[in-house]
Design a protein around this motif. Structure first.
Motif, mmCIF file in Angstrom:
data_model
loop_
_atom_site.group_PDB
_atom_site.id
_atom_site.type_symbol
_atom_site.label_atom_id
_atom_site.label_comp_id
_atom_site.label_asym_id
_atom_site.label_seq_id
_atom_site.Cartn_x
_atom_site.Cartn_y
_atom_site.Cartn_z
ATOM 1 N N UNK A 119 0.837 -1.207 0.000
ATOM 2 C CA UNK A 119 0.000 0.000 0.000
ATOM 3 C C UNK A 119 0.872 1.257 0.000
ATOM 4 N N UNK A 120 0.455 2.290 -0.742
ATOM 5 C CA UNK A 120 1.192 3.561 -0.695
ATOM 6 C C UNK A 120 0.970 4.299 0.618
ATOM 7 N N UNK A 121 -0.020 3.870 1.401
ATOM 8 C CA UNK A 121 -0.307 4.513 2.683
ATOM 9 C C UNK A 121 0.534 3.889 3.792
ATOM 10 N N UNK A 122 0.882 4.731 4.759
ATOM 11 C CA UNK A 122 1.492 4.216 5.988
ATOM 12 C C UNK A 122 0.353 3.728 6.883
ATOM 13 N N UNK A 123 0.451 2.505 7.370
ATOM 14 C CA UNK A 123 -0.658 1.888 8.112
ATOM 15 C C UNK A 123 -0.178 1.455 9.488
ATOM 16 N N UNK A 124 -0.999 1.787 10.493
ATOM 17 C CA UNK A 124 -0.744 1.365 11.871
ATOM 18 C C UNK A 124 -2.052 0.870 12.458
ATOM 19 N N UNK A 125 -2.039 -0.329 13.084
ATOM 20 C CA UNK A 125 -3.216 -0.886 13.741
ATOM 21 C C UNK A 125 -2.909 -1.057 15.220
ATOM 22 N N UNK A 126 -3.741 -0.460 16.066
ATOM 23 C CA UNK A 126 -3.565 -0.513 17.522
ATOM 24 C C UNK A 126 -4.753 -1.254 18.109
ATOM 25 N N UNK A 127 -4.495 -2.237 19.003
ATOM 26 C CA UNK A 127 -5.602 -3.018 19.557
ATOM 27 C C UNK A 127 -6.291 -2.268 20.694
ATOM 28 N N UNK A 181 -1.943 -1.528 22.327
ATOM 29 C CA UNK A 181 -0.741 -2.224 21.888
ATOM 30 C C UNK A 181 -0.750 -2.302 20.360
ATOM 31 N N UNK A 182 0.408 -2.190 19.746
ATOM 32 C CA UNK A 182 0.499 -2.220 18.288
ATOM 33 C C UNK A 182 0.236 -3.637 17.801
ATOM 34 N N UNK A 183 -0.824 -3.777 17.002
ATOM 35 C CA UNK A 183 -1.191 -5.089 16.470
ATOM 36 C C UNK A 183 -0.563 -5.338 15.113
ATOM 37 N N UNK A 184 -0.376 -4.255 14.317
ATOM 38 C CA UNK A 184 0.165 -4.438 12.974
ATOM 39 C C UNK A 184 0.636 -3.082 12.447
ATOM 40 N N UNK A 185 1.604 -3.133 11.524
ATOM 41 C CA UNK A 185 2.080 -1.923 10.853
ATOM 42 C C UNK A 185 2.788 -2.357 9.582
ATOM 43 N N UNK A 186 2.998 -1.418 8.671
ATOM 44 C CA UNK A 186 3.773 -1.742 7.477
ATOM 45 C C UNK A 186 5.054 -0.907 7.445
ATOM 46 N N UNK A 187 5.944 -1.289 6.544
ATOM 47 C CA UNK A 187 7.247 -0.634 6.467
ATOM 48 C C UNK A 187 7.105 0.831 6.076
ATOM 49 N N UNK A 188 6.070 1.136 5.298
ATOM 50 C CA UNK A 188 5.854 2.519 4.886
ATOM 51 C C UNK A 188 5.603 3.410 6.089
ATOM 52 N N UNK A 189 4.953 2.891 7.140
ATOM 53 C CA UNK A 189 4.703 3.666 8.356
ATOM 54 C C UNK A 189 6.032 4.037 9.033
ATOM 55 N N UNK A 209 -7.505 1.656 13.427
ATOM 56 C CA UNK A 209 -6.543 1.644 12.331
ATOM 57 C C UNK A 209 -6.271 3.083 11.901
ATOM 58 N N UNK A 210 -5.007 3.350 11.602
ATOM 59 C CA UNK A 210 -4.568 4.688 11.203
ATOM 60 C C UNK A 210 -3.930 4.607 9.820
ATOM 61 N N UNK A 211 -4.349 5.523 8.931
ATOM 62 C CA UNK A 211 -3.754 5.638 7.604
ATOM 63 C C UNK A 211 -3.095 7.010 7.480
ATOM 64 N N UNK A 212 -1.888 7.027 6.942
ATOM 65 C CA UNK A 212 -1.167 8.285 6.705
ATOM 66 C C UNK A 212 -0.648 8.272 5.269
ATOM 67 N N UNK A 213 -0.894 9.350 4.552
ATOM 68 C CA UNK A 213 -0.394 9.452 3.174
ATOM 69 C C UNK A 213 0.279 10.816 2.983
#
Length: 904
Positions: free
Chosen positions: A289-297, A301-309, A387-391
């Motif tokens: 994804x071109x978006x930076x993604x962060x998922x917090x439970x 606590x951080x449940x998931x994120x991608x390298x773009x974040x 879930x957080x999206x940043x572009x």
């Protein structure tokens, strides 16, 4: 005298004793909860009660004197369904000389009682029979028994619902007892004798040693037995089960029995497999994804994120891996220009879990970040986190700045341009605007663009437009505007805000293009895309429906053979067969509608056809609706497809039926008459080149259709009905049918008055074709061997049974791969191959090509439930082979088999 008294005293004492015994006996009879009676029956049919106890009378709720007066009242209370068994039991007791014993029901004061009667017959000296009996009210016991039976049934039903069976293995006698659900899970006929060895035979060969070892070790070591393994079912399918048990031992430690449960976990295992696949897909999507993604439970606590974040916010990898959200949040906050406001919004969203939020962030390094956040809820509304999206939209914002500069230089553009102030008051219009709308500059300046409103759009449309541009964003889209002369015109428009150096909106600029000339092409393209979507949907489901219909047809064929001369059964099976044929026609109709099949046009006598079509469609109209017809008796011939015309009538009547729902006096009227085009009709429909039509009219007094919805009423998936009340395809199919018949459709509707549909179909002169009702004879086989291959279990077993019934030897396989192996092993004996065209592992066409490598002449029939145009391109690339569609007629198939076998 004294002597006489002494001699008489024993007699008096004996009499006193008998009276006391009789009194005690009477008291005992009166106290016991069982009715006692003495009943005498004579050979001449006479009967009487010599004695009835109070409890006996209480059970019947009849006084003693009533029994003495009329003994038949005891029989009149017997439940009608139990009277015959009472008489039978009584006769058996007389004939056998044994005790009369009977349980049955009495009706006492309208209520049902269960009683148990035991009576001993004794023949008196005069030939009469004395029945000395006991009657017990067992109603309460029966109710308890019924409750226990019900409870047992509920227990078994609960096991069935939960797919949980239980078993009991006697380790001394090696006897294995299964519950009904256990039999169902293992696919074994209930009542089949089981042992530990027969159980192991059902275990998948790859799991055999694991299961046997696990159980024997648990018994040997008195350890828990709780494992998951596979079962290989008789049809070749695989089930997953969870088995657990407890083993019981004697005082010497010798194992006596194991009691356990079997849980069918096939669905869970399959779901886990699907979940793994989906998680893999989601992980790939997240990383690409071109978006930076962060998922917090829900526990921050951080449940998931991608390298773009990590890259966007320059966060140390170990900080994210630690999994705590707060340190990561502080790293992000430190980079935001208005950090306090951003942190406040983040805290607010964590406290208000149900809210979503979107904003743009200006970073200290000059970048602009588009931020969106939304909660994550489960199916039961349980909160899982956020879930957080940043572009990074820095480049986009720079482009918008350039666009604004260019927009200020388009005063002489060919498109209509409006510039307004921040309150949407017009400051400037260019000449193209005046040419399009008819308003001069002096008429427009000082007013707002609302002067162009046509009310073809909902108020929400303009609300969204205004909210978009006041947020500083560009709005673009299509709409219908109104010219000065009141006429409407379609336009493509974009509206953009103009900012000052401080970023404040000072003006808006609108660019508008008259799309009148392009509208028709756009609508044609949109219609084509929608029809393509419907075609994709129909093509996908046609295969499954045709397979099911083929299975039904096969079972009906078999059932009719079993029925023999049973006319009533055969007649009902014929109805099922007819309904199956109609269902197949419906699938064909859907394929036609989706442009996936050919239309069969024949000459149709309109009057008789529409009479029958209306009678068939009438079944779907409730009796409270006044349905009237006026069908002209004149001969009217049309060129048409009967299936499509029938569907046209059904859809029009169904639409009218729904339209009159809630009307106090609902009415639908249908009319058919010849029609000759006049000058006004030709002017209204210049594309028409026919003079003589049939005119079908369907009217209702329903709610009517709003004027703003009339233009869309024939669009696929468009409906004015509430959710769940209509698919939006009915009138679209009507429109498509009329188009394919070179007809014309007109619609008149007023809200509150009702709706009228006019259908005009061109008449023809040629006479209709005569359709033969001759039944195709069934040709029996002569023991030829057929290899039948299909991945559908029901289709495979049913067709194989039919073929065997037709006199063929049949080998079956579940897919092309298995079918090829079967063919290799039996190729010298196989006379014909019948195979499904589309299967997993290896399809029918690929199988046929492989078979041709071994035998170039063997006949092959390929059957498919899909549309042939989808699965075959061009002619069949194999000699001595052909393709048939499911569902097929087994009479036709029997002819076809013999025909193709003879060509071998």
């Amino acid at each position: 005298m004294a002597i006489e008294q002494q001699q008489g005293q024993p007699a008096n004492q004996d009499e006193q004793y008998r009276r006391e015994v009789k009194e005690h006996l009477s008291n005992l009879i009166n106290r016991i909860p069982i009715g006692v009676y003495l009943f005498v029956s004579s050979a001449d049919g006479g009967m009487r009660f010599d004695f009835v106890s109070p409890r006996f009378c209480e059970i019947y709720n009849i006084p003693e004197e009533e029994f003495m007066r009329d003994p038949s009242v005891a029989f009149n209370s017997t439940h009608p369904d139990d009277y015959e068994s009472l008489i039978t039991a009584n006769k058996h007791a007389i004939d056998s000389g044994k005790i009369f014993s009977w349980e049955g029901r009495f009706i006492v004061d309208g209520e049902m009682k269960w009683v148990e009667i035991n009576s001993e017959p004794n023949q008196l000296s005069n030939g009469d029979i004395l029945w000395s009996g006991l009657m017990k009210d067992i109603t309460e016991r029966k109710l308890i028994e019924e409750a226990l039976t019900k409870r047992q049934g509920e227990h078994e039903e609960a096991q069935k619902i939960a797919h949980l069976g239980h078993w009991d293995l006697d380790l001394v006698d090696n006897e294995l007892v299964w519950s009904d659900e256990n039999y169902r899970i293992f696919g074994v006929k209930p009542g089949t004798v089981n042992t530990y060895d027969t159980f192991l035979k059902t275990v998948h060969p790859d799991d055999y040693e694991f299961v046997d070892t696990a159980y024997k070790e648990s018994v040997k070591n008195n350890t828990p037995y709780n494992i998951e393994h596979r079962l290989l079912m008789q049809d070749g399918s695989i089930k997953w089960v969870n088995e657990a048990c407890k083993t019981f031992y004697d005082d010497n430690g010798t194992p006596l029995r194991s009691i356990g449960t079997t849980l069918d976990i096939t669905e869970r295992i399959n779901l886990l497999k699907d979940l793994k696949v989906k998680n893999s897909i989601l992980s790939i999507q997240q990383e690409t994804s071109p978006d930076a993604i962060l998922v917090v439970d829900e526990n921050a606590m951080i449940a998931s994120y991608n390298q773009r974040f990590v890259e966007l916010w320059n966060i140390p990898e170990d900080l994210v891996i630690a999994g705590v959200d707060e340190p990561v949040l502080q790293t992000v906050v430190s980079q935001v220009m208005d950090s306090e406001a951003f942190l406040s919004r983040v805290r607010y969203l964590y406290e208000h879990r149900e809210e979503s939020s979107h904003e743009e962030l200006l970073l200290r390094d000059g970048r602009v970040i588009d931020r969106y956040s939304a909660p994550v809820f489960g199916e039961r509304k349980q909160y899982y986190g956020r879930i957080w999206y940043f572009r990074d939209i820095t480049e986009r914002r720079q482009n918008e700045l350039e666009f604004r500069k260019l927009s200020q230089a388009v005063n002489s553009a060919g498109e209509g341009i409006i510039i307004t102030d921040e309150n949407a008051v017009i400051d400037y219009v260019n000449p193209a605007f005046s040419n399009i709308t008819g308003y001069g500059a002096e008429e427009a300046i000082g007013k707002t663009p609302a002067m162009l409103k046509s009310h073809a759009q909902d108020p929400s449309f303009y609300k969204d437009l205004w909210e978009t541009i006041t947020r500083g964003e560009v709005w673009s889209g299509t709409l219908i505007d109104r010219k000065k002369d009141g006429s409407f015109y379609p336009a493509m428009m974009s509206v953009a805000p103009i900012h000052d150096d401080q970023g404040e909106i000072t003006h808006y600029v609108s660019l508008q293009q008259d799309m009148t000339e392009h509208r028709q092409l756009e609508e044609q393209l949109l219609q084509s895309q929608k029809m393509e979507a419907v075609g994709t949907l129909v093509g996908g489901i046609a295969h499954d429906f045709n397979n099911m219909l083929a299975g039904i047809a096969g079972n009906v064929f078999l059932a009719k053979r079993k029925a023999g001369d049973n006319t009533e059964v055969v007649e009902k099976l014929d109805r099922v067969e007819t309904l199956g044929g109609r269902a197949a026609d419906m699938i064909k109709q859907l394929l036609i509608f989706a442009r996936k099949d050919k239309v069969t046009m024949k000459t149709v006598m309109a009057a008789s056809f529409f009479k029958e079509a209306l009678r068939l469609a009438e079944s779907g109209v409730p009796e409270n609706i006044n349905l009237s017809y006026n069908i002209s008796e004149e001969q009217m011939l049309i060129q048409g497809d009967s299936t499509q015309l029938q569907q046209l009538i059904m859809n029009l009547l169904n639409n009218a039926r729904d339209a009159v729902s809630g009307v106090s006096k609902p009415a639908i009227h249908c009319q058919l008459e010849p029609f000759s085009a006049d000058d006004s009709f030709r002017i209204k429909h210049p594309e028409n080149n026919t003079d003589n039509f049939i005119h079908l009219l369907v009217s209702d007094n329903g709610h009517g259709i709003p004027q703003d919805k009339l233009d869309r009423i024939f669009e696929p998936f468009f409906t004015t009905k509430s959710v769940g009340k209509g698919s939006g395809l009915g009138l679209s199919m009507v429109f498509g049918a009329v188009e394919r018949h070179n007809g014309i459709i007109e619609l008149q509707s007023e809200v509150g008055e009702g709706t009228v549909f006019h259908i005009y179909l061109p008449q023809v002169e040629q006479q209709p074709e005569t359709i033969s009702d001759k039944q195709v004879d069934i040709i029996q086989g002569q023991g030829e061997k057929i290899l039948f291959i299909d991945d559908d279990d029901i289709m495979r077993s049913t067709t194989a049974e039919v073929l065997r019934g037709l006199g063929y030897e049949v080998l079956v396989s579940v897919d092309g791969k298995q079918g090829l192996e079967t063919f290799k092993s039996n190729m010298k004996n196989i006379d014909l191959i019948i195979t499904d065209l589309v299967m997993p592992e290896m399809g029918g066409l690929e199988l046929a090509q492989a078979v041709r490598q071994f035998d170039g002449a063997i006949p092959i029939i390929l059957a498919t439930g899909y549309d042939m145009d989808d699965v075959l391109v061009g002619d069949i690339p194999l000699d001595n082979s052909l393709v048939i569609s499911k569902p097929f007629s087994f009479s036709d198939l029997s002819q076809l088999i013999q025909k193709i076998i003879k060509t071998k």
